[in-house]
Write a protein that holds these residues in place. Structure first.
Motif, mmCIF file in Angstrom:
data_model
loop_
_atom_site.group_PDB
_atom_site.id
_atom_site.type_symbol
_atom_site.label_atom_id
_atom_site.label_comp_id
_atom_site.label_asym_id
_atom_site.label_seq_id
_atom_site.Cartn_x
_atom_site.Cartn_y
_atom_site.Cartn_z
ATOM 1 N N THR A 24 2.522 -25.561 -34.296
ATOM 2 C CA THR A 24 2.658 -24.697 -33.127
ATOM 3 C C THR A 24 3.480 -25.417 -32.074
ATOM 4 O OG1 THR A 24 0.552 -23.580 -33.532
ATOM 5 C CG2 THR A 24 1.442 -23.455 -31.303
ATOM 6 N N GLY A 25 4.506 -24.748 -31.583
ATOM 7 C CA GLY A 25 5.406 -25.336 -30.597
ATOM 8 C C GLY A 25 6.841 -25.190 -31.062
ATOM 9 N N GLY A 26 7.672 -24.570 -30.246
ATOM 10 C CA GLY A 26 9.002 -24.208 -30.692
ATOM 11 C C GLY A 26 10.084 -25.238 -30.466
ATOM 12 N N TYR A 27 9.761 -26.425 -29.934
ATOM 13 C CA TYR A 27 10.839 -27.277 -29.445
ATOM 14 C C TYR A 27 10.740 -28.740 -29.870
ATOM 15 C CZ TYR A 27 10.778 -23.091 -26.612
ATOM 16 O OH TYR A 27 10.751 -21.782 -26.213
ATOM 17 N N ASP A 28 9.575 -29.191 -30.333
ATOM 18 C CA ASP A 28 9.457 -30.573 -30.787
ATOM 19 C C ASP A 28 9.728 -30.646 -32.283
ATOM 20 O OD1 ASP A 28 7.162 -29.056 -31.129
ATOM 21 O OD2 ASP A 28 5.783 -30.727 -30.892
ATOM 22 N N GLU A 29 10.055 -31.850 -32.746
ATOM 23 C CA GLU A 29 10.330 -32.063 -34.160
ATOM 24 C C GLU A 29 9.027 -32.302 -34.915
ATOM 25 O OE1 GLU A 29 13.294 -34.979 -34.956
ATOM 26 O OE2 GLU A 29 14.625 -34.310 -33.358
ATOM 27 N N TRP A 30 9.039 -31.989 -36.204
ATOM 28 C CA TRP A 30 7.858 -32.220 -37.022
ATOM 29 C C TRP A 30 8.265 -32.264 -38.488
ATOM 30 C CZ3 TRP A 30 6.431 -27.879 -40.086
ATOM 31 C CH2 TRP A 30 7.061 -26.684 -39.726
ATOM 32 N N THR A 31 7.363 -32.782 -39.312
ATOM 33 C CA THR A 31 7.669 -33.010 -40.721
ATOM 34 C C THR A 31 6.568 -32.435 -41.600
ATOM 35 O OG1 THR A 31 8.920 -35.021 -40.251
ATOM 36 C CG2 THR A 31 8.049 -34.774 -42.470
ATOM 37 N N ALA A 32 6.974 -31.769 -42.658
ATOM 38 C CA ALA A 32 6.046 -31.286 -43.684
ATOM 39 C C ALA A 32 6.217 -32.150 -44.926
ATOM 40 C CB ALA A 32 6.320 -29.822 -44.011
ATOM 41 N N ASP A 33 5.154 -32.816 -45.328
ATOM 42 C CA ASP A 33 5.175 -33.613 -46.559
ATOM 43 C C ASP A 33 4.820 -32.689 -47.723
ATOM 44 O OD1 ASP A 33 4.754 -35.347 -48.689
ATOM 45 O OD2 ASP A 33 3.908 -36.916 -47.419
ATOM 46 N N ILE A 34 5.839 -32.361 -48.523
ATOM 47 C CA ILE A 34 5.639 -31.400 -49.604
ATOM 48 C C ILE A 34 5.491 -32.089 -50.968
ATOM 49 C CG2 ILE A 34 6.861 -29.589 -48.346
ATOM 50 C CD1 ILE A 34 9.283 -30.046 -50.170
ATOM 51 N N THR A 35 5.297 -33.393 -50.952
ATOM 52 C CA THR A 35 5.301 -34.176 -52.199
ATOM 53 C C THR A 35 4.309 -33.647 -53.218
ATOM 54 O OG1 THR A 35 5.855 -36.111 -50.853
ATOM 55 C CG2 THR A 35 5.176 -36.516 -53.131
ATOM 56 N N GLU A 36 3.028 -33.537 -52.822
ATOM 57 C CA GLU A 36 1.988 -33.151 -53.767
ATOM 58 C C GLU A 36 2.147 -31.700 -54.199
ATOM 59 O OE1 GLU A 36 0.119 -35.327 -55.180
ATOM 60 O OE2 GLU A 36 1.071 -36.847 -53.906
#
Length: 825
Positions: free
Chosen positions: A127-139
């Motif tokens: 939630t939040g339209g302006y900060d960076e973030w990462t999704a770990d999709i490995t598993e």
């Protein structure tokens, strides 16, 4: 143990580059599909459907990233902009080169609530339209590739992303804000491969004294370490702005949870960063462990700044008057989905205007913006989107805390940043039944403490919330002299009052709306209606076009002519206040807003120095004449093709220039030489009174600065025929315009005798029948289906269809005979 330069370079050559070998990152711009609206569930994004089957609805459209839900509807005059869910999907070739490595999706920003799926597995939400973030999709990728369904996708991995900008009172920013809360993947998405132990965050704190005698660089990091690897070998390298190796470190480290210090590097007389010399040091790091090698690379700069109590701003021990503006992430035709090239063009225009400061309003902006501020030399105020509406509950406050933490963590390495903004106009109620100043103060204090704990080297700030002005380090009150209240000649008096009220003052937001292409021979006829001595702050309702006190924003003509006067006066006055830290004009570029449907360009805040498509208005050159060093000269009125008056009447002709002197020529005859004096308003004394003749008039200026000579020329038509009320619209193709598959159509309002009505400001509506399409919903004076006339004229562009065709373009206005023209191609 120190590694020599030779061995370091040999090691890099053998190991490959940091980003290519130690961590791989690829922008995912192509091969995306988009669906506006919601799905019944994630299965609808991935289920097998035969081509042409009725089950294939809803239909997805192919898009490239970045992409915004609201690319055009935010400025459509006929609908509310879309606020709701939207889906994106793609198929990825996953080929992680690292044994047990991590596969990540790195989002540089997505609006406003986002969920990420691999096949039918929800991986994460944000939630939040302006900060960076990462999704770990490995598993999730591993599980999918081992499933029977993987065969159907021929080795590719289906990834779906749901974005949602639905109105939500418990989310910042408030929908009462004077900008659109956009939805979509409107910043870049990156596919990243990293070894099992890699850098999650990497922080640099570069500190120096005012004289620059000594510099200290503190290096710290947090690690992504799902395998709980306990030790690694860290190698650091610091390079100066000329890419000369300054320091190399090699050491074994224990890998801990959370952020941990890595090194403290001392320098004698570091090269200081400044707007005039934005010198950047490079930091490179490699971490080798049983998982392989992880790499990281970025820049930093050494500078010292200080806000003197009720005095000026100092950078590296010397006064620097901050010449600033503001930026929204918004652009014609794409809304928030600006490409890197678009951002670069905009930031170069800001720098070439002479700005050395920018406020990023009202949210954390793209990493690309911050990188350009570092390299161009533009100091930064960046803020979280706690903007208007009051204060919500626990969910609301937790988002604000998280976004402040993320903004500081993600952008603290940038030497350009000097101010962390905690809020904007938090004295503006409306989202909640309760508006409790003490609760707002308590939360503002909490954020202020958080900001200082997370970054002790920057100052905190807010704009326009007087009951919180004592909490932050630097305060910006509301001073809108000459627009929302008072006259622009009161600007200095009001500023000096406000400077005396707080320890550290900065003036963010001043200016005037202007409808591009609208000019006036006498733009201040209304001014006697405006009261003086009543303050210059913006109050509730002042932005509206009806009601309340007499003010320029309601009673003025919204001409570029008035805006030029207001800007000219402010800039000359800013030179006369030695205690002034600086100011930032609101705003650099016109931008969309849901609060201003009645503006000359509907739903657009038109205070920009440039239009929403980056076309400069006249005030751009006023700023250049005060703020730039490179010789420039600009005859005021390039966008004013027709002036008017009596035959032979003497007219004022201005030149905005930073040159020492200038000579004006009117129809080949010299009108004399003028010397520049910044306090000689208007145009710093570079103005002439000269008669104009009916028809064409050729105006030329020759300006001199030292050994440099600069010229500028313009041709004006001069209309001496008088006009009455406009009764008819005439449409015609502008044959002087040439463009690839584009035709320009101009509408003119004339009176009963066919005389062009140069003061006509009627709202007109364009429409099309036939082949091709009109370029509309751009949020510009020449790209809107509904728009007010500027000096009795407006234009629109027709994009022709492939091959031959015929199009009929029409323009209508209330109480006037419609106009129509047929274009055959």
């Amino acid at each position: 143990m120190k590694r020599t330069g030779f061995w370091w370079m040999l090691w890099c050559l053998l190991s490959g580059s940091f980003l290519c070998q130690a961590q791989q990152s690829t922008r995912l711009t192509q091969h995306w599909e988009y669906l506006r609206g919601d799905l019944g569930g994630i299965w609808e994004a991935v289920r097998p459907v035969a081509a042409g089957s009725p089950e294939s609805v809803p239909l997805w459209q192919q898009v490239t990233l970045p992409h915004c839900f609201n690319a055009t509807d935010a400025v459509s005059p006929e609908e509310n902009y879309y606020e709701g869910p939207g889906w994106y999907r793609t198929l990825l070739d996953i080929n992680n080169p690292y044994t047990n490595g991590r596969t990540l999706l790195h989002f540089e920003g997505a609006g406003q609530k986002t969920a990420v799926y691999v096949y039918t597995t929800k991986v994460t939400t944000h939630t939040g339209g302006y900060d960076e973030w990462t999704a770990d999709i490995t598993e999730a990728v591993r599980q999918f590739l081992q499933s029977p369904e993987a065969k159907r996708f021929k080795g590719k991995v289906p990834v779906s992303v749901r974005c949602d900008n639905t109105r939500d009172l418990e989310m910042i920013p408030s929908d009462m804000s004077d900008f659109n809360v956009y939805g979509g993947l409107y910043r870049y998405v990156n596919l990243v491969y990293a070894p099992a132990l890699s850098f999650e965050t990497f922080h640099l704190q570069a500190v120096t004294d005012a004289a620059g005698n000594k510099g200290t660089l503190n290096v710290s990091a947090a690690f992504r370490n799902p395998g709980n690897i306990s030790r690694g070998t860290l190698e650091l390298r610091l390079l100066d702005p000329q890419q000369k190796i300054v320091k190399e470190i090699r050491q074994d480290i224990d890998i801990k949870t959370g952020e941990q210090p890595l090194a403290v590097i001392s320098l004698k007389k570091p090269i200081q960063w400044s707007p005039g010399q934005p010198s950047l040091y490079t930091v490179e790091a490699r971490l080798t462990s049983t998982a392989g090698t992880a790499g990281w690379k970025d820049h930093t700069g050494f500078r010292h700044f200080e806000f003197i109590k009720q005095g000026p701003f100092l950078l590296n021990g010397k006064r620097l008057l901050l010449h600033g503006t503001h930026r929204h992430e918004d652009h014609a035709g794409v809304a928030a989905a600006m490409t890197e090239d678009m951002v670069r063009r905009e930031m170069l225009l800001i720098k070439n205007m002479g700005a050395n400061f920018i406020r990023l309003g009202h949210y954390q902006q793209s990493r690309i913006v911050l990188q350009l501020c570092d390299s161009l030399g533009i100091l930064v105020w960046e803020e979280i989107p706690w903007c208007r509406g009051g204060l919500g509950g626990d969910t609301y406050k937790e988002q604000a805390r998280r976004m402040l933490t993320n903004m500081i963590s993600q952008h603290r390495n940038h030497p350009a940043v000097i101010l962390w903004g905690l809020g904007n106009e938090n004295d503006w109620p409306g989202d909640f039944p309760e508006f409790d100043k003490e609760k707002i103060r308590a939360f503002m204090s909490e954020l202020n403490t958080m900001a200082h704990q997370q970054d002790s080297t920057r100052k905190t700030t807010i704009r326009r919330c007087d009951f919180c002005k004592d909490i932050v380090d630097v305060y910006s009150p509301s001073i809108w002299a000459g627009w929302y209240r008072g006259r622009y000649t009161e600007y200095k008096t009001e500023s000096l009052k406000e400077i005396a009220r707080v320890p550290h003052f900065f003036h963010a937001e001043w200016g005037a709306d202007s409808h591009q292409g609208r000019f006036a021979e006498e733009p201040e006829q209304f001014i006697k209606q405006v009261a003086t001595g009543k303050g210059a702050d913006e109050r509730s309702g002042d932005f509206a076009l009806t009601g309340g006190n007499a003010r320029a924003s309601k009673d003025g003509d919204w001409s570029e002519s008035y805006a030029v006067n207001l800007v000219d006066w402010h800039l000359k006055e800013q030179e006369t206040m030695p205690q002034l830290t600086g100011t930032a004009y609101w705003v650099f570029k016109d931008f969309s807003t849901p609060l201003r449907p009645e503006n000359p360009v509907p739903y657009v805040n038109q205070k920009g120095i440039v239009a929403r498509d980056l076309t400069p208005k006249e005030i751009y050159y006023v700023f250049q004449s005060y703020w730039t060093e490179a010789p420039m000269a600009h005859i005021y009125g390039h966008g004013w093709p027709i002036r008017w008056g009596r035959e032979g009447e003497t007219k004022e002709i201005r030149v905005y220039s930073n040159c020492t002197e200038a000579e004006l020529f009117v129809n080949g005859k010299s009108a004399g030489v003028r010397k520049r004096n910044s306090q000689d308003f208007p145009a710093a004394g570079l103005r002439w009174q000269a008669p104009l003749q009916t028809g064409d008039n050729r105006i030329k200026v020759v300006a001199r600065k030292g050994k440099h000579t600069i010229t500028d020329e313009v041709t004006w038509q001069y209309q001496t025929a008088t006009w009455s009320a406009p009764v008819k619209l005439i449409l015609e193709e502008d044959k002087t315009f040439t463009g690839d598959q584009l035709r320009k159509v101009r509408v003119k309002a004339v009176d009963e005798k066919g005389v062009l009505c140069l003061d006509a400001a009627n709202e007109i509506t364009f429409s099309l029948a036939g082949d091709g399409r009109l370029i509309v919903d751009q949020g510009t004076a020449s790209g809107s289906r509904k728009v007010q006339l500027a000096n009795g004229q407006a234009c629109i562009f027709l994009r022709t269809a492939n091959g031959s065709g015929t199009a009929a373009v029409a323009a209508t206005a209330k109480g006037m005979t419609s106009g129509i023209t047929t274009i055959t191609y």
